[in-house]
Design a protein around this motif. Sequence first.
Motif, PDB file in Angstrom:
ATOM      1  N   THR A 128       0.841  -1.206   0.000  1.00  0.00           N
ATOM      2  CA  THR A 128       0.000   0.000   0.000  1.00  0.00           C
ATOM      3  C   THR A 128       0.869   1.246   0.000  1.00  0.00           C
ATOM      4  O   THR A 128       0.516   2.251  -0.617  1.00  0.00           O
ATOM      5  N   ARG A 163      -7.151   6.742   0.614  1.00  0.00           N
ATOM      6  CA  ARG A 163      -6.387   5.541   0.269  1.00  0.00           C
ATOM      7  C   ARG A 163      -6.981   4.408   1.091  1.00  0.00           C
ATOM      8  O   ARG A 163      -7.006   4.477   2.317  1.00  0.00           O
ATOM      9  N   THR A 164      -7.445   3.390   0.427  1.00  0.00           N
ATOM     10  CA  THR A 164      -8.100   2.296   1.137  1.00  0.00           C
ATOM     11  C   THR A 164      -7.222   1.059   1.160  1.00  0.00           C
ATOM     12  O   THR A 164      -6.300   0.919   0.354  1.00  0.00           O
ATOM     13  N   LYS A 165      -7.538   0.186   2.093  1.00  0.00           N
ATOM     14  CA  LYS A 165      -7.029  -1.176   2.013  1.00  0.00           C
ATOM     15  C   LYS A 165      -8.257  -2.060   2.061  1.00  0.00           C
ATOM     16  O   LYS A 165      -9.215  -1.778   2.775  1.00  0.00           O
ATOM     17  N   THR A 166      -8.232  -3.077   1.240  1.00  0.00           N
ATOM     18  CA  THR A 166      -9.333  -4.024   1.161  1.00  0.00           C
ATOM     19  C   THR A 166      -8.780  -5.376   1.570  1.00  0.00           C
ATOM     20  O   THR A 166      -7.804  -5.836   0.994  1.00  0.00           O
ATOM     21  N   ILE A 197     -13.380  -3.073   3.662  1.00  0.00           N
ATOM     22  CA  ILE A 197     -12.728  -1.883   3.119  1.00  0.00           C
ATOM     23  C   ILE A 197     -12.577  -0.871   4.242  1.00  0.00           C
ATOM     24  O   ILE A 197     -13.537  -0.544   4.941  1.00  0.00           O
ATOM     25  N   ASP A 251      -6.326   2.888   4.644  1.00  0.00           N
ATOM     26  CA  ASP A 251      -5.125   2.047   4.619  1.00  0.00           C
ATOM     27  C   ASP A 251      -4.171   2.308   5.777  1.00  0.00           C
ATOM     28  O   ASP A 251      -3.248   1.542   5.997  1.00  0.00           O
ATOM     29  N   SER A 254      -9.808  -6.011  -4.036  1.00  0.00           N
ATOM     30  CA  SER A 254     -10.629  -4.797  -4.069  1.00  0.00           C
ATOM     31  C   SER A 254     -12.082  -5.201  -4.254  1.00  0.00           C
ATOM     32  O   SER A 254     -12.371  -6.359  -4.579  1.00  0.00           O
ATOM     33  N   SER A 280      -9.954   5.037  -3.447  1.00  0.00           N
ATOM     34  CA  SER A 280      -9.054   4.472  -4.453  1.00  0.00           C
ATOM     35  C   SER A 280      -8.850   2.985  -4.204  1.00  0.00           C
ATOM     36  O   SER A 280      -8.817   2.523  -3.059  1.00  0.00           O
ATOM     37  N   PHE A 281      -8.713   2.238  -5.307  1.00  0.00           N
ATOM     38  CA  PHE A 281      -8.537   0.789  -5.259  1.00  0.00           C
ATOM     39  C   PHE A 281      -7.697   0.343  -6.451  1.00  0.00           C
ATOM     40  O   PHE A 281      -7.590   1.047  -7.439  1.00  0.00           O
ATOM     41  N   HIS A 282      -7.178  -0.887  -6.375  1.00  0.00           N
ATOM     42  CA  HIS A 282      -6.634  -1.539  -7.564  1.00  0.00           C
ATOM     43  C   HIS A 282      -7.830  -2.181  -8.277  1.00  0.00           C
ATOM     44  O   HIS A 282      -8.577  -2.941  -7.666  1.00  0.00           O
ATOM     45  N   THR A 312      -4.526   2.241 -10.549  1.00  0.00           N
ATOM     46  CA  THR A 312      -5.321   2.621  -9.378  1.00  0.00           C
ATOM     47  C   THR A 312      -6.536   3.355  -9.912  1.00  0.00           C
ATOM     48  O   THR A 312      -6.414   4.211 -10.789  1.00  0.00           O
TER      49      THR A 312
END
Length: 162
Positions: free
Chosen positions: A29, A43-46, A61, A64, A102, A129-131, A138
């Motif tokens: 990340t 900025r996210t983390k999934t 979600i 991040d 994601s 935002s995500f992949h 992104t």
Amino acid sequence: MNLYKKVEETLASLEIPFEIVEHEPALTTEQADSFIEGIEGVRTKTMFLTNKKKTAYYLLIMDDHKRLDMSAFGQIAGSKGIKMASGDSLYEKMMLPPGVVSPFGLLNNEEKDISVYIDKEIMNEERMSFHPNTNEKTIFIKTADLLRFVEAIGYQVNVIAL
């Protein structure tokens, strides 16, 4: 079909606008954040999680920078022994490799057996935002449009306080 193309076509069919930033493969990340510095959007983390018996799967979600308390999430989800799902489970359920998780991976979950959770702390953000099923891009999408996307492909979004 190219997994990114599937994302692009689904968003187009739902008339959901988005912004794409192409970059070299991001493996963390922190690295992904460096490629999109200065662009508006949380900025996210999934995370792809499972219970102890691997009978339930969760897509979570969150920001991040936030750390997840697995047992607290387990209480919210009504499940014990929450842990990160294996790379094999991730591929089996969403056809994705680790590091590319994601909400867009839900497009590949034919069984529709993944519960979706979003931390309410990021729900007031304009964009996330995500992949988009690849770590070489992104995607930035409005939060309201992300919810519309997830619901349009057959999932319910659970907004929770972590």
